[in-house]
Scaffold this motif. Structure first.
Motif, PDB file in Angstrom:
ATOM      1  N   LYS A 122      34.861  39.332  70.503  1.00  0.00           N
ATOM      2  CA  LYS A 122      35.114  40.001  69.220  1.00  0.00           C
ATOM      3  C   LYS A 122      34.058  39.553  68.220  1.00  0.00           C
ATOM      4  O   LYS A 122      33.543  38.447  68.305  1.00  0.00           O
ATOM      5  CB  LYS A 122      36.488  39.619  68.682  1.00  0.00           C
ATOM      6  N   ASN A 123      33.754  40.401  67.279  1.00  0.00           N
ATOM      7  CA  ASN A 123      32.869  40.060  66.165  1.00  0.00           C
ATOM      8  C   ASN A 123      31.467  39.611  66.592  1.00  0.00           C
ATOM      9  O   ASN A 123      30.890  38.733  65.983  1.00  0.00           O
ATOM     10  CB  ASN A 123      33.479  38.951  65.287  1.00  0.00           C
ATOM     11  N   VAL A 124      30.950  40.170  67.668  1.00  0.00           N
ATOM     12  CA  VAL A 124      29.557  39.875  68.035  1.00  0.00           C
ATOM     13  C   VAL A 124      28.789  41.173  67.888  1.00  0.00           C
ATOM     14  O   VAL A 124      29.149  42.175  68.506  1.00  0.00           O
ATOM     15  CB  VAL A 124      29.450  39.378  69.489  1.00  0.00           C
ATOM     16  N   ASP A 125      27.768  41.175  67.010  1.00  0.00           N
ATOM     17  CA  ASP A 125      27.080  42.456  66.820  1.00  0.00           C
ATOM     18  C   ASP A 125      25.732  42.514  67.517  1.00  0.00           C
ATOM     19  O   ASP A 125      25.169  43.587  67.688  1.00  0.00           O
ATOM     20  CB  ASP A 125      26.939  42.808  65.329  1.00  0.00           C
ATOM     21  N   SER A 126      25.203  41.354  67.954  1.00  0.00           N
ATOM     22  CA  SER A 126      23.945  41.452  68.696  1.00  0.00           C
ATOM     23  C   SER A 126      23.805  40.305  69.692  1.00  0.00           C
ATOM     24  O   SER A 126      24.122  39.152  69.369  1.00  0.00           O
ATOM     25  CB  SER A 126      22.756  41.457  67.727  1.00  0.00           C
ATOM     26  N   ILE A 127      23.384  40.670  70.897  1.00  0.00           N
ATOM     27  CA  ILE A 127      23.034  39.660  71.905  1.00  0.00           C
ATOM     28  C   ILE A 127      21.711  40.126  72.493  1.00  0.00           C
ATOM     29  O   ILE A 127      21.580  41.295  72.894  1.00  0.00           O
ATOM     30  CB  ILE A 127      24.082  39.566  73.033  1.00  0.00           C
ATOM     31  N   ASP A 128      20.727  39.262  72.489  1.00  0.00           N
ATOM     32  CA  ASP A 128      19.438  39.614  73.074  1.00  0.00           C
ATOM     33  C   ASP A 128      18.809  38.324  73.602  1.00  0.00           C
ATOM     34  O   ASP A 128      18.071  37.651  72.898  1.00  0.00           O
ATOM     35  CB  ASP A 128      18.535  40.271  72.019  1.00  0.00           C
ATOM     36  N   ASP A 229      27.672  22.986  81.504  1.00  0.00           N
ATOM     37  CA  ASP A 229      29.063  23.258  81.123  1.00  0.00           C
ATOM     38  C   ASP A 229      29.152  23.617  79.642  1.00  0.00           C
ATOM     39  O   ASP A 229      29.853  24.564  79.253  1.00  0.00           O
ATOM     40  CB  ASP A 229      29.986  22.075  81.481  1.00  0.00           C
ATOM     41  N   ASN A 230      28.361  22.907  78.823  1.00  0.00           N
ATOM     42  CA  ASN A 230      28.338  23.234  77.395  1.00  0.00           C
ATOM     43  C   ASN A 230      27.718  24.619  77.182  1.00  0.00           C
ATOM     44  O   ASN A 230      28.208  25.424  76.382  1.00  0.00           O
ATOM     45  CB  ASN A 230      27.539  22.153  76.650  1.00  0.00           C
ATOM     46  N   CYS A 231      26.656  24.902  77.934  1.00  0.00           N
ATOM     47  CA  CYS A 231      25.991  26.202  77.778  1.00  0.00           C
ATOM     48  C   CYS A 231      26.957  27.347  78.074  1.00  0.00           C
ATOM     49  O   CYS A 231      26.964  28.369  77.388  1.00  0.00           O
ATOM     50  CB  CYS A 231      24.769  26.278  78.692  1.00  0.00           C
ATOM     51  N   SER A 232      27.797  27.152  79.115  1.00  0.00           N
ATOM     52  CA  SER A 232      28.727  28.239  79.445  1.00  0.00           C
ATOM     53  C   SER A 232      29.707  28.480  78.295  1.00  0.00           C
ATOM     54  O   SER A 232      30.131  29.613  78.057  1.00  0.00           O
ATOM     55  CB  SER A 232      29.459  27.942  80.759  1.00  0.00           C
ATOM     56  N   MET A 233      30.028  27.419  77.537  1.00  0.00           N
ATOM     57  CA  MET A 233      30.898  27.604  76.351  1.00  0.00           C
ATOM     58  C   MET A 233      30.117  28.261  75.213  1.00  0.00           C
ATOM     59  O   MET A 233      30.608  29.177  74.557  1.00  0.00           O
ATOM     60  CB  MET A 233      31.407  26.245  75.855  1.00  0.00           C
ATOM     61  N   ASN A 237      30.596  31.251  72.515  1.00  0.00           N
ATOM     62  CA  ASN A 237      30.812  30.851  71.122  1.00  0.00           C
ATOM     63  C   ASN A 237      29.743  31.404  70.177  1.00  0.00           C
ATOM     64  O   ASN A 237      30.049  31.854  69.074  1.00  0.00           O
ATOM     65  CB  ASN A 237      30.818  29.314  71.087  1.00  0.00           C
ATOM     66  N   ARG A 238      28.455  31.326  70.630  1.00  0.00           N
ATOM     67  CA  ARG A 238      27.368  31.722  69.722  1.00  0.00           C
ATOM     68  C   ARG A 238      26.242  32.417  70.509  1.00  0.00           C
ATOM     69  O   ARG A 238      25.091  31.968  70.500  1.00  0.00           O
ATOM     70  CB  ARG A 238      26.826  30.496  68.964  1.00  0.00           C
ATOM     71  N   PRO A 239      26.571  33.515  71.215  1.00  0.00           N
ATOM     72  CA  PRO A 239      25.567  34.135  72.089  1.00  0.00           C
ATOM     73  C   PRO A 239      24.324  34.616  71.347  1.00  0.00           C
ATOM     74  O   PRO A 239      23.234  34.609  71.901  1.00  0.00           O
ATOM     75  CB  PRO A 239      26.321  35.315  72.710  1.00  0.00           C
ATOM     76  N   SER A 240      24.493  34.988  70.061  1.00  0.00           N
ATOM     77  CA  SER A 240      23.348  35.546  69.329  1.00  0.00           C
ATOM     78  C   SER A 240      22.285  34.506  69.036  1.00  0.00           C
ATOM     79  O   SER A 240      21.170  34.871  68.642  1.00  0.00           O
ATOM     80  CB  SER A 240      23.809  36.129  67.993  1.00  0.00           C
TER      81      SER A 240
END
Ligand code: NAD
Length: 364
Positions: A122-128, A229-233, A237-240
């Motif tokens: 939810k609430n993610v407007d961009s992933i690149d 393991d942190n990266c997978s979280m 959490n903050r893909p953008s």
């Protein structure tokens, strides 16, 4: 007119359907941009087992080696599940990777804003972001086997079988893939995340040492390190905030599926496997042969079409044709066309594999 040679391995299940779409789009892009493409079809995977008794005939590898690039659909399916492990359809992929010397796997995870409602986040407007995965080393290729022991353990049980798989990486392998990571970061937003498990793995500690030694050669690139393991979280959490992630074979395998899924559908994700400059790269959708929908016209061809766009960019240097395809895909989505896997609203115009392909071609 310049003409390029493309080896096409359609494979099994929806492979031939989505590769057919990608080839039609490539042909049209060539017509518009003024270059020629010569396609040679070859067998690999389950269809090759049916014809020749092996998943990767020598003739296929030779055709690929003599081509400018390879376009692959997908291999495998339940029909070949009982085939002995060394002859399974998926062995063709390993044979192609090692035969063509493809050590670097690029998996971009790009969320088209038109598909943001299809993302499970939810609430993610961009992933690149771009995952650069090492492809020919690590635990998948290390020493593996089993040993048996009749030793009695303290609880009275017999130790029995032990299975082992070893993670090994040489300085040369790590340096080669890290340099790729730095290079792609330089061409993007100059942020490189090295993902490892350096708190417990010796191989990871060597990756970090080599990354540190390479940093001075790329002063503009901001480097950080994350445990896997942190990266997978953090991908959830903050893909953008990610730009380029570089990592080992197994970590990249797992993280790229995760990164792909948060962008929407597996039917949207392209990939490239590249070797030394001048050798043919291999381009394929991230998804498999999807036997559950094969032959129904439900397959989303966009991952294969976007793989074709990567082929034009990275193997042929036809960047304008590549941009043109990406724009056509964006425009098609913006105009509301969806295959059923990316449907998110009643207003969507639902099309089948061929319908989506024609809409993209119309916008080229
Ligand atoms: P899969 O990717 O084939 O399918 C997973 C799910 O995603 C299925 O529900 C499928 O219908 C859906 N899906 C996949 N691609 C789609 C598309 N383009 N459009 C719409 N929906 C799509 O994974 P799986 O079911 O685990 O594997 C099936 C076969 O594919 C197995 O034999 C597996 O070994 C093989 N496989 C091959 C490759 C490859 O060739 N590179 C990769 C992964 C799996």
């Amino acid at each position: 007119m310049k003409t390029y040679k493309i080896a096409v391995i359609a494979g099994d299940g929806i492979g031939p359907e989505v590769t057919g779409s990608a080839v039609s789009v490539l042909k049209r892009a060539g017509e518009v941009e003024g270059f020629g493409l010569e396609f040679t079809e070859c067998d690999a995977g389950g269809c090759a087992i049916d014809k020749y008794g092996i998943p990767l005939p020598e003739s296929t590898l030779l055709t690929c080696k003599a081509s400018d690039a390879v376009l692959l659909g997908a291999v495998g399916g339940p029909k070949w599940d009982s085939v002995e492990p060394s002859k399974r359809p998926e062995r063709a992929l390993l044979g192609l990777r090692s035969g063509l010397g493809l050590y670097s796997n690029l998996r971009p995870a790009l969320m088209f804003k038109e598909l943001s409602s299809a993302s499970p986040l939810k609430n993610v407007d961009s992933i690149d972001l771009l995952i650069v995965r090492e492809l020919t080393g690590g635990i998948y290729f290390g020493r593996h086997g089993r040993s048996d022991s009749s030793e009695l353990l303290s609880d009275g049980s017999v130790k029995g079988l032990t299975a082992f798989d070893t993670e090994e990486y040489s300085t040369a392998e790590i340096t080669r893939i890290l340099k790729e990571g730095f290079r792609y970061a330089m061409g993007r937003n100059k942020k490189l995340t090295v993902v490892d498990k350096a708190n417990v793995l010796e191989t990871s500690r060597l990756w970090r040492e080599i990354a540190e030694s390479l940093k001075p050669s790329y002063p503009e690139v901001q480097v950080d390190y994350l445990y896997v393991d942190n990266c997978s979280m953090q991908l959830i959490n903050r893909p953008s905030t990610f730009d380029v992630i570089v990592t080992s074979n197994m970590f990249g395998d797992i993280l790229s599926d995760e990164a792909g899924m948060i962008t929407g559908s597996i039917g949207m994700l392209p990939s490239a496997s590249l070797g030394a400059p001048g050798t043919p790269g291999m381009y394929e959708p991230v998804h498999g042969s999807a036997p559950d929908i094969a032959g129904t016209g439900k397959a989303n061809p966009l991952a294969a079409i976007l793989s074709a766009s990567m082929l034009l960019r990275w193997s042929l240097g036809e960047t304008e044709a590549s941009d043109r395809i990406e724009k056509a895909v964006r425009d098609t989505l913006a105009d509301g066309f969806r295959t059923s896997d990316i449907k998110s609203s009643d207003e969507d115009k639902i099309v089948d594999t061929d319908g989506m392909t024609q809409e993209v071609i119309r916008r080229l």
